[in-house]
Design a protein around this motif. Structure first.
Motif, PDB file in Angstrom:
ATOM      1  N   ASP A  23      54.465  -8.446  61.172  1.00 29.69           N
ATOM      2  CA  ASP A  23      53.748  -8.277  60.052  1.00 29.69           C
ATOM      3  C   ASP A  23      52.551  -9.030  59.651  1.00 29.69           C
ATOM      4  O   ASP A  23      52.983 -10.151  59.379  1.00 29.69           O
ATOM      5  N   THR A  24      51.584  -8.567  59.826  1.00 27.49           N
ATOM      6  CA  THR A  24      50.475  -9.828  59.877  1.00 27.49           C
ATOM      7  C   THR A  24      49.927 -10.429  58.246  1.00 27.49           C
ATOM      8  O   THR A  24      49.511 -11.206  58.140  1.00 27.49           O
ATOM      9  N   GLY A  25      50.659  -9.379  57.307  1.00 29.02           N
ATOM     10  CA  GLY A  25      50.464  -9.827  55.833  1.00 29.02           C
ATOM     11  C   GLY A  25      49.273  -9.118  55.326  1.00 29.02           C
ATOM     12  O   GLY A  25      49.002  -9.285  54.064  1.00 29.02           O
ATOM     13  N   TYR A  26      48.456  -8.581  56.180  1.00 30.63           N
ATOM     14  CA  TYR A  26      47.260  -7.880  55.560  1.00 30.63           C
ATOM     15  C   TYR A  26      47.594  -6.536  55.093  1.00 30.63           C
ATOM     16  O   TYR A  26      48.380  -5.618  55.474  1.00 30.63           O
ATOM     17  N   ARG A  27      47.174  -6.299  53.953  1.00 32.98           N
ATOM     18  CA  ARG A  27      47.275  -5.172  53.172  1.00 32.98           C
ATOM     19  C   ARG A  27      45.817  -4.383  52.702  1.00 32.98           C
ATOM     20  O   ARG A  27      45.095  -5.106  52.039  1.00 32.98           O
ATOM     21  N   SER A  45      33.628   4.995  51.297  1.00 28.59           N
ATOM     22  CA  SER A  45      33.603   5.278  52.720  1.00 28.59           C
ATOM     23  C   SER A  45      33.103   4.094  53.540  1.00 28.59           C
ATOM     24  O   SER A  45      33.424   4.152  54.844  1.00 28.59           O
ATOM     25  N   ALA A  46      32.162   3.414  52.949  1.00 28.05           N
ATOM     26  CA  ALA A  46      31.576   2.275  53.506  1.00 28.05           C
ATOM     27  C   ALA A  46      32.144   0.903  53.244  1.00 28.05           C
ATOM     28  O   ALA A  46      31.778  -0.159  53.715  1.00 28.05           O
ATOM     29  N   ILE A  47      33.345   1.085  52.515  1.00 27.92           N
ATOM     30  CA  ILE A  47      33.832  -0.408  51.904  1.00 27.92           C
ATOM     31  C   ILE A  47      35.411  -0.410  52.746  1.00 27.92           C
ATOM     32  O   ILE A  47      36.000   0.502  52.789  1.00 27.92           O
ATOM     33  N   ARG A  48      35.552  -1.704  53.229  1.00 26.05           N
ATOM     34  CA  ARG A  48      37.098  -1.930  53.535  1.00 26.05           C
ATOM     35  C   ARG A  48      37.529  -3.178  52.886  1.00 26.05           C
ATOM     36  O   ARG A  48      36.672  -4.276  52.838  1.00 26.05           O
ATOM     37  N   THR A  49      38.406  -2.966  52.132  1.00 27.94           N
ATOM     38  CA  THR A  49      38.919  -4.123  51.224  1.00 27.94           C
ATOM     39  C   THR A  49      40.391  -4.623  51.555  1.00 27.94           C
ATOM     40  O   THR A  49      41.156  -3.661  51.824  1.00 27.94           O
ATOM     41  N   GLY A  50      40.695  -5.652  51.452  1.00 26.70           N
ATOM     42  CA  GLY A  50      42.216  -5.879  51.462  1.00 26.70           C
ATOM     43  C   GLY A  50      42.683  -7.355  51.323  1.00 26.70           C
ATOM     44  O   GLY A  50      41.766  -8.124  50.768  1.00 26.70           O
ATOM     45  N   ILE A  51      43.852  -7.693  51.141  1.00 30.90           N
ATOM     46  CA  ILE A  51      44.531  -8.777  50.977  1.00 30.90           C
ATOM     47  C   ILE A  51      45.042  -9.304  51.989  1.00 30.90           C
ATOM     48  O   ILE A  51      45.806  -8.662  52.735  1.00 30.90           O
ATOM     49  N   THR A  52      45.201 -10.657  52.098  1.00 28.56           N
ATOM     50  CA  THR A  52      45.837 -11.423  53.122  1.00 28.56           C
ATOM     51  C   THR A  52      47.165 -12.129  52.465  1.00 28.56           C
ATOM     52  O   THR A  52      46.770 -12.910  51.594  1.00 28.56           O
ATOM     53  N   MET A  53      48.474 -11.558  52.683  1.00 26.53           N
ATOM     54  CA  MET A  53      49.368 -12.055  51.789  1.00 26.53           C
ATOM     55  C   MET A  53      50.066 -13.351  52.103  1.00 26.53           C
ATOM     56  O   MET A  53      50.555 -14.212  51.375  1.00 26.53           O
ATOM     57  N   PHE A  54      49.783 -13.674  53.226  1.00 28.47           N
ATOM     58  CA  PHE A  54      50.497 -15.187  53.980  1.00 28.47           C
ATOM     59  C   PHE A  54      49.338 -16.177  54.178  1.00 28.47           C
ATOM     60  O   PHE A  54      48.240 -15.877  54.698  1.00 28.47           O
ATOM     61  N   ASP A  55      49.609 -17.212  53.522  1.00 31.93           N
ATOM     62  CA  ASP A  55      48.541 -18.450  53.660  1.00 31.93           C
ATOM     63  C   ASP A  55      48.689 -18.804  55.238  1.00 31.93           C
ATOM     64  O   ASP A  55      49.598 -19.163  55.692  1.00 31.93           O
ATOM     65  N   VAL A 114      59.406 -20.256  59.709  1.00 28.16           N
ATOM     66  CA  VAL A 114      58.360 -19.734  58.592  1.00 28.16           C
ATOM     67  C   VAL A 114      58.586 -18.544  57.808  1.00 28.16           C
ATOM     68  O   VAL A 114      58.478 -18.816  56.660  1.00 28.16           O
ATOM     69  N   PHE A 115      59.192 -17.462  58.558  1.00 22.98           N
ATOM     70  CA  PHE A 115      59.585 -16.414  57.399  1.00 22.98           C
ATOM     71  C   PHE A 115      60.932 -16.239  56.806  1.00 22.98           C
ATOM     72  O   PHE A 115      60.896 -15.450  56.161  1.00 22.98           O
ATOM     73  N   ASP A 116      61.846 -16.945  57.476  1.00 21.69           N
ATOM     74  CA  ASP A 116      63.120 -17.001  56.992  1.00 21.69           C
ATOM     75  C   ASP A 116      63.325 -18.187  55.803  1.00 21.69           C
ATOM     76  O   ASP A 116      63.500 -18.076  54.967  1.00 21.69           O
ATOM     77  N   GLU A 121      58.638 -20.226  49.858  1.00 22.10           N
ATOM     78  CA  GLU A 121      57.581 -20.774  49.665  1.00 22.10           C
ATOM     79  C   GLU A 121      56.223 -19.887  49.779  1.00 22.10           C
ATOM     80  O   GLU A 121      55.323 -20.088  49.257  1.00 22.10           O
ATOM     81  N   LEU A 122      56.394 -18.819  51.002  1.00 21.04           N
ATOM     82  CA  LEU A 122      55.404 -17.823  51.086  1.00 21.04           C
ATOM     83  C   LEU A 122      55.198 -17.174  49.983  1.00 21.04           C
ATOM     84  O   LEU A 122      53.919 -16.755  49.566  1.00 21.04           O
ATOM     85  N   LYS A 123      56.030 -16.611  49.525  1.00 18.13           N
ATOM     86  CA  LYS A 123      56.205 -15.881  48.356  1.00 18.13           C
ATOM     87  C   LYS A 123      55.722 -16.375  46.954  1.00 18.13           C
ATOM     88  O   LYS A 123      54.709 -15.884  46.227  1.00 18.13           O
ATOM     89  N   GLU A 124      56.069 -17.690  46.684  1.00 21.03           N
ATOM     90  CA  GLU A 124      55.348 -18.233  45.713  1.00 21.03           C
ATOM     91  C   GLU A 124      53.917 -18.689  45.679  1.00 21.03           C
ATOM     92  O   GLU A 124      53.271 -18.308  44.946  1.00 21.03           O
ATOM     93  N   GLU A 125      53.508 -18.794  46.986  1.00 22.39           N
ATOM     94  CA  GLU A 125      52.216 -19.007  47.401  1.00 22.39           C
ATOM     95  C   GLU A 125      51.150 -17.710  46.864  1.00 22.39           C
ATOM     96  O   GLU A 125      50.242 -17.760  46.476  1.00 22.39           O
ATOM     97  N   PHE A 126      51.865 -16.581  47.440  1.00 24.65           N
ATOM     98  CA  PHE A 126      51.445 -15.332  47.101  1.00 24.65           C
ATOM     99  C   PHE A 126      51.352 -15.014  45.841  1.00 24.65           C
ATOM    100  O   PHE A 126      50.217 -14.524  45.132  1.00 24.65           O
TER     101      PHE A 126
END
Length: 290
Positions: A23-27, A45-55, A114-116, A121-126
């Motif tokens: 999971d790259t964290g991109y949504r 149709s011309a827009i791509r938007t998203g969020i990176t959840m992981f620092d 990192v993920f376990d 810490e990852l969730k708090e940063e998000f």
């Protein structure tokens, strides 16, 4: 040239494919898209938007381990097909397998850290970054674990000299064999071209610095170590025994990699030798007989 020995050559090669998914964290964010569409009057149709959840700094140990595994994989093998299979001589497999297993274990350990271990810490940063203002849910540990996989597949290349297909006559069988031989020729040519490029790039990397009259601050130790290792790797991968590539490896050892970093830095005549050797390598490999 690879002539009637294609069938023997492929028997000396193994196919290998490194598989990595996580999971790259991109949504994607439809909310952001709607905001921009309404605010800026731009078609959705011309827009791509998203969020990176992981620092990216928090997960850098993991992404660095993946990069190292991929670099090992591509550095010690040759391209084979568009489905990401690569090939390696059977004689080089055992050493490569040990290195690849170690690299994969390093990725798994980095994932756990990192993920376990670092999940909270990852969730708090998000949460700090998003502040609950977007309808995006942070994945739980199980979801992340389900999407993470790193392993490899190995396989044998079908020999064009040993076709066992029922229900076709010898004319069709010969046509299939000839098509396979042509494909294998093209694949091996691609591999030789990649080997030649690696040698040229590594030698020119050193030559560019050696060509500068001002040697203050120039560093060569790591590049010299790398180019000597590269010569070993390329020799092992030169399964067709291409003379130009073999000669280039020899030139690297005797006219570039044999010098110390200090000798290159302090001695103009040695730098001239390195430049001559690099020119020789580039010229001979530009005419690689494929």
């Amino acid at each position: 040239k690879i002539m009637s020995n294609k069938g023997q050559l492929v028997k000396k090669m193994l196919m290998v494919k490194l598989n990595i998914s996580y999971d790259t964290g991109y949504r994607n964010s439809s909310e952001m898209k709607e905001l921009i569409e309404g605010e800026k009057n731009v078609s959705s149709s011309a827009i791509r938007t998203g969020i990176t959840m992981f620092d990216k700094y928090q997960i850098s140990e993991f992404t660095t381990a993946i990069s190292r595994a991929r670099s090992l994989y591509t550095g010690e093998t040759l391209p084979w097909d568009s489905r990401n299979w690569r090939v390696i001589p059977v004689s080089a497999w055992s050493k490569f397998k040990d290195e690849l297993d170690t690299a994969i274990e390093n990725v798994k350990e980095a994932y756990e850290k990192v993920f376990d271990d670092g999940y909270n810490e990852l969730k708090e940063e998000f949460d700090d970054n998003i502040k609950g203002s977007l309808d995006i849910e942070f994945p739980d540990k199980e979801d992340l674990a389900d999407k993470f996989n790193i392993d490899y597949d190995i396989g044998q290349i079908a020999s064009c000299d040993d076709i066992r297909i029922q229900g076709i006559d010898h004319i069709e069988r010969d046509k299939i064999r000839n098509d396979m031989q042509k494909q294998y020729q093209e694949k091996m040519d691609t591999g030789l071209t990649e080997l030649a490029s690696r040698l040229v790039e590594a030698s020119q990397d050193i030559a560019i610095r050696a060509n500068d009259p001002n040697q203050k601050g120039k560093k060569y130790s790591k590049s010299l170590s790398n180019i000597n290792k590269l010569a070993d790797t390329v020799e092992a991968l030169n399964i067709t025994g291409n003379d130009a590539i073999a000669d280039a490896c020899s030139t690297i050892r005797t006219q570039i990699g044999t010098y110390s970093a200090e000798a290159i830095k302090t001695t103009e005549s040695i730098r001239e030798n390195v430049l001559e050797a690099t020119t020789s390598i580039r010229d001979s490999l530009s005419k690689v007989s494929l």
